[in-house]
Design a protein around this motif. Structure first.
Motif, mmCIF file in Angstrom:
data_model
loop_
_atom_site.group_PDB
_atom_site.id
_atom_site.type_symbol
_atom_site.label_atom_id
_atom_site.label_comp_id
_atom_site.label_asym_id
_atom_site.label_seq_id
_atom_site.Cartn_x
_atom_site.Cartn_y
_atom_site.Cartn_z
ATOM 1 N N PHE A 42 0.847 -1.252 -0.141
ATOM 2 C CA PHE A 42 -0.015 -0.084 -0.129
ATOM 3 C C PHE A 42 1.008 1.318 0.091
ATOM 4 C CE2 PHE A 42 -2.509 -3.414 2.119
ATOM 5 C CZ PHE A 42 -3.740 -3.356 1.592
ATOM 6 N N ILE A 57 0.193 6.510 13.654
ATOM 7 C CA ILE A 57 -1.198 5.827 13.052
ATOM 8 C C ILE A 57 -0.707 4.871 11.918
ATOM 9 C CG2 ILE A 57 -2.096 8.036 13.450
ATOM 10 C CD1 ILE A 57 -2.289 8.092 10.209
ATOM 11 N N GLU A 60 -1.457 1.696 13.608
ATOM 12 C CA GLU A 60 -2.833 1.470 13.942
ATOM 13 C C GLU A 60 -3.583 1.073 12.534
ATOM 14 O OE1 GLU A 60 -3.648 5.150 16.967
ATOM 15 O OE2 GLU A 60 -4.764 4.813 15.303
ATOM 16 N N ILE A 61 -3.455 1.562 11.478
ATOM 17 C CA ILE A 61 -4.258 1.688 10.330
ATOM 18 C C ILE A 61 -3.751 0.263 9.570
ATOM 19 C CG2 ILE A 61 -4.729 3.971 9.920
ATOM 20 C CD1 ILE A 61 -2.814 3.757 7.443
ATOM 21 N N LYS A 64 -5.555 -2.299 11.844
ATOM 22 C CA LYS A 64 -7.161 -2.340 11.669
ATOM 23 C C LYS A 64 -7.649 -2.750 10.340
ATOM 24 C CE LYS A 64 -8.057 1.313 15.209
ATOM 25 N NZ LYS A 64 -8.195 2.741 15.421
ATOM 26 N N VAL A 65 -6.700 -2.085 9.280
ATOM 27 C CA VAL A 65 -7.688 -2.147 7.848
ATOM 28 C C VAL A 65 -6.505 -3.036 6.894
ATOM 29 C CG1 VAL A 65 -8.346 -0.723 6.067
ATOM 30 C CG2 VAL A 65 -8.650 -0.170 8.290
ATOM 31 N N LEU A 66 -5.270 -2.570 6.926
ATOM 32 C CA LEU A 66 -4.431 -2.961 5.843
ATOM 33 C C LEU A 66 -4.132 -4.353 5.841
ATOM 34 C CD1 LEU A 66 -2.023 0.147 5.495
ATOM 35 C CD2 LEU A 66 -4.221 -0.319 4.420
#
Lengths: 80, 80
Positions: A42, A57, A60-61, A64-66
């Protein structure tokens, strides 16, 4: 700022896509390829944020998402 | 030798997966994320091959198998 996050399966997790790519390469005659692991990348553009906040962050991301932290691991680097 | 090949859509090609990830991050409150592009990463292990041969075959296998050169671009780096 641009951040690159690399997500791949943990070493203990089978990677059928990578195996398929390896087999295709062997069929084409590239016998020196001993292993292939496939993952995701990404490239994330972030605006108006301090380096310290970015370092906070991105994990964190990623969790949570990637990436799916149960089966995947991630590394990241700031590109610019 | 381990080689990392990064494959991503050309800049002119839409990236719906990346857009979806960006929208998800905005929904979660990460408004500073201005863009996300998603791609693939391959970690390729190569045995018994000279650096010169590796520099020759990596673009070959990238164009033939790892990437679709019509819509994707690739970069690569030798890791070890």
């Amino acid at each position: 700022m641009k951040v690159r996050v690399l997500v791949s399966f943990k070493d203990s997790v089978l990677d059928p896509q990578g195996q398929t790519v390896k087999n295709a390469l062997h069929t084409l005659g590239y016998k020196n390829i001993s292993d292939v692991r496939q993952g995701k990348v990404f490239e994330v553009d972030i605006t108006d944020m301090s380096d310290a906040d970015i370092e906070k962050i991105i994990p964190e991301i990623s969790n949570k998402v990637l990436a799916n932290p149960i089966i995947e691991k991630f590394t990241w680097e700031i590109l610019e």
